[in-house]
Design a protein around this motif. Structure first.
Motif, mmCIF file in Angstrom:
data_model
loop_
_atom_site.group_PDB
_atom_site.id
_atom_site.type_symbol
_atom_site.label_atom_id
_atom_site.label_comp_id
_atom_site.label_asym_id
_atom_site.label_seq_id
_atom_site.Cartn_x
_atom_site.Cartn_y
_atom_site.Cartn_z
ATOM 1 N N ALA A 88 12.547 -6.422 3.180
ATOM 2 C CA ALA A 88 11.581 -6.131 4.238
ATOM 3 C C ALA A 88 10.223 -5.777 3.645
ATOM 4 C CB ALA A 88 12.096 -4.991 5.119
ATOM 5 N N ALA A 89 10.216 -4.991 2.570
ATOM 6 C CA ALA A 89 8.959 -4.626 1.912
ATOM 7 C C ALA A 89 8.268 -5.848 1.325
ATOM 8 C CB ALA A 89 9.229 -3.595 0.817
ATOM 9 N N ARG A 127 8.509 -8.808 2.489
ATOM 10 C CA ARG A 127 8.003 -9.580 3.627
ATOM 11 C C ARG A 127 6.679 -9.010 4.132
ATOM 12 N NH1 ARG A 127 6.014 -12.625 6.288
ATOM 13 N NH2 ARG A 127 6.743 -13.794 8.110
ATOM 14 N N LEU A 128 6.562 -7.679 4.128
ATOM 15 C CA LEU A 128 5.353 -7.030 4.639
ATOM 16 C C LEU A 128 4.167 -7.196 3.694
ATOM 17 C CD1 LEU A 128 6.902 -3.717 6.043
ATOM 18 C CD2 LEU A 128 5.987 -5.630 7.374
ATOM 19 N N GLU A 129 4.410 -7.051 2.398
ATOM 20 C CA GLU A 129 3.309 -7.124 1.426
ATOM 21 C C GLU A 129 3.763 -7.863 0.166
ATOM 22 O OE1 GLU A 129 -0.327 -7.140 0.559
ATOM 23 O OE2 GLU A 129 0.213 -5.943 2.320
ATOM 24 N N CYS A 142 9.211 -11.472 -3.003
ATOM 25 C CA CYS A 142 7.741 -11.471 -2.902
ATOM 26 C C CYS A 142 7.211 -12.877 -3.173
ATOM 27 C CB CYS A 142 7.138 -10.483 -3.905
ATOM 28 S SG CYS A 142 7.186 -8.752 -3.369
#
Length: 317
Positions: free
Chosen positions: A21-22, A24-26, A191
């Motif tokens: 999830a992290a 995906r966000l950044e 990432c």
């Protein structure tokens, strides 16, 4: 079991979800050339740390106690490293004509080639009451076979011999260390995925892969059960338990670093990694659910064998 206790116990599975999830966000944080510099921190430092930690955690003294059970070891290693990947390859020949994402199918093939884990198979075998020594030997030996071409691991066995007393006294948290490093590898891998606009994962392929993975695990567990309980197999019920778990489980701890090395530079590396990331929690979930059933079978089978081996009382005339 309370929610917090459950989360604490399954922190690694939760960690996988959070790092994805992290990412995906950044995604810019963990891509090549980004702040984390994964081309250095992951490719060299993290991957080396995984293998170094795995080598130190292998208890070579315990392996010798199970060394003489040659037939069981041959069965597990041949099933894991020959039958499993061959069966998956044949199955994928049929799936290649379907619309399932080709990179997920390639990832499924890599799952078949992975060595067994040192942890989950042993833990589940112990929970049932099976042959723990055999599980330790086959899990560790299978993992060793999976990375035998890595000279570093050979060095680790030598290192461990000299720091054996310190390891036994301090008992470092090898599992936790490897899991934390592994989460970092998974994070940077995804990432790269989310930073690439050309990669698209359709939900249909993902759902089908999840179904296939659970089906494969159930089928192979049943198959190993049938093979190891034949009349002429000579395996004890405790041996069968070790065979079921060791033959069908795959190592995420060693698998992800291997994929990172073998498929370095592939833009679809994260998609290739997805089946293995699914297989890991699936094998723990299935194994945990089946522990009571397998334990019940093993105990009843052991009692039955004990009764058949008891000498019959002489008949009084």
């Amino acid at each position: 079991m309370g929610l917090l206790e459950r989360l604490r116990k399954e922190w690694f599975i939760l960690g996988i979800v959070l790092v994805i999830a992290a990412a995906r966000l950044e995604p810019a944080v963990g891509v090549k050339g980004g702040p984390l510099k994964p081309e250095i921190t992951i490719t060299y430092i993290a991957v080396s740390a995984i293998f170094f930690n795995s080598g130190l955690s292998l208890k070579t003294e315990e392996l010798t106690s199970a060394l003489m059970h040659v037939k069981l070891h041959l069965f597990v290693q041949i099933f894991t490293l020959v039958f499993f990947p061959t069966a998956i390859w044949l199955f994928l020949q049929l799936l290649s004509i379907t619309p399932i994402n080709e990179w997920l199918l390639k990832g499924l093939q890599t799952v078949g080639c992975m060595p067994p884990p040192v942890s989950s198979a042993v833990i589940l075998t112990k929970a049932v009451g099976g042959n723990e020594a055999a599980a330790i030997f086959n899990s560790a030996f299978g993992s060793f076979l999976g990375i035998v071409i890595t000279p570093l691991l050979l060095l680790l066995f030598i290192v461990r011999r000299y720091i054996k007393d310190w390891l036994e006294r301090k008992k470092p948290p090898f599992g936790t260390i490897s899991s934390c490093v592994l989460l970092m590898i998974i994070y940077t891998t995804f990432c790269d995925t989310f930073a690439n606009p050309n990669i698209d994962l359709d939900k249909f392929s993902l759902i089908v892969i999840v179904f296939i993975i659970f089906s494969v695990q159930m089928s192979f567990m049943f198959l190993t059960f049938l093979f190891s309980t034949r009349n002429n197999s000579s395996f004890t019920p405790a041996d069968t338990v070790a065979i079921i778990f060791c033959s069908t489980h795959k190592s995420l701890t060693l698998g992800i670093p291997m994929l990172k090395i073998v498929f370095a530079g592939y833009e679809h590396l994260s998609l290739i990694s997805v089946p293995l990331l699914i297989y890991h929690p699936a094998q723990i979930l299935l194994g945990s659910l089946l522990v009571p059933t397998i334990k019940s079978w093993m105990v009843s089978r052991q009692k039955a064998l004990k009764l058949t081996r008891q000498p019959k009382a002489p008949v009084k005339v």
